[in-house]
Design an enzyme around this catalytic site. Sequence first.
Site, short mmCIF file in Angstrom:
data_model
loop_
_atom_site.label_atom_id
_atom_site.label_comp_id
_atom_site.label_asym_id
_atom_site.label_seq_id
_atom_site.Cartn_x
_atom_site.Cartn_y
_atom_site.Cartn_z
N SER A 1 10.71 29.19 13.41
CA SER A 1 11.93 28.82 12.71
C SER A 1 13.14 29.55 13.31
O SER A 1 13.44 29.34 14.49
CB SER A 1 11.73 29.12 11.21
OG SER A 1 12.76 28.58 10.45
N ASP B 1 9.18 17.99 8.18
CA ASP B 1 9.97 19.22 8.06
C ASP B 1 11.33 18.90 7.43
O ASP B 1 12.11 18.15 8.02
CB ASP B 1 10.15 19.82 9.47
CG ASP B 1 10.75 21.22 9.44
OD1 ASP B 1 11.49 21.53 8.49
OD2 ASP B 1 10.49 21.98 10.38
N HIS C 1 7.68 22.47 7.16
CA HIS C 1 8.25 23.59 7.92
C HIS C 1 7.27 24.76 8.04
O HIS C 1 7.39 25.56 8.98
CB HIS C 1 9.55 24.05 7.23
CG HIS C 1 10.43 24.90 8.11
ND1 HIS C 1 11.07 24.40 9.24
CD2 HIS C 1 10.77 26.21 8.05
CE1 HIS C 1 11.76 25.37 9.81
NE2 HIS C 1 11.59 26.49 9.11
C1 MLT Z 1 17.92 28.68 11.37
O1 MLT Z 1 18.82 29.02 10.62
O2 MLT Z 1 17.65 29.26 12.40
C2 MLT Z 1 17.15 27.48 10.98
O3 MLT Z 1 17.86 26.71 10.08
C3 MLT Z 1 15.80 27.81 10.43
C4 MLT Z 1 15.88 28.74 9.27
O4 MLT Z 1 15.93 29.93 9.49
O5 MLT Z 1 15.85 28.29 8.13
#
Ligand code: MLT
Length: 211
Positions: A106, A156, A187
């Site tokens: 992520s 996701d 996710h």
């Molecule tokens: C981010 O902010 O890098 C992406 O949206 C993934 C997350 O951290 O939720």
Amino acid sequence: MTAKSPFIYRFEAGNRADAPPLLLLHGTGGDENDLLQLGAMISPGSPLLAPRGRVLESGMPRFFRRLAEGVFDEEDVRHRALELGEFVQGARSRYGIDAPLAVGYSNGANIAAALMLMDPHVLSGAILFRAMVPLTDPPDAQLDGKPVLVLSGQQDPIVPADNAAALAAMLSAAGAKVDHRILPVGHQLSQADIALGRTWIAETRNQATVS
Ligand code: MLT
């Protein structure tokens, strides 16, 4: 351990000479401990380097600032990617390890992709779990066939399918050897992610030995 580093991090020495060092990069709200077990599962015996993101969002560690969900402060992304690259280079000389393979989840996958594009020689490749495009206008990177596995979730809610595809295309256009798989998940990480990551690392290592 924090010796001589602006990052809080953990380092675990490996015990297999043929296992690549891994740079483990957690998701929003995680820390340096989160992916150690995953790293040991997907690449047994690898040295593990796991920093904690230095940006806090409502108390949650991240690797760069965002303006909203999925909307990134790209100046900060660039700055933080280079800062992370410097940390990795310092850790390489401190511990005598090769350029690591990033394993990011992520937000950690997004900074890994940014680091590949900003400073290509820092990483040997990457496994990007639930990643999205970190920079709309990245520098011209020469990724010279570096292997990248992108694992996306079909359901996701955070990473739109076309965004993950755009990231895979961006890395391919920069010369990376990209394998993009879309799993029937959301996710969160799944057992399938771990199994695919493990197989991919073993295959990538074998190819490097043969070539
Ligand atoms: C981010 O902010 O890098 C992406 O949206 C993934 C997350 O951290 O939720």
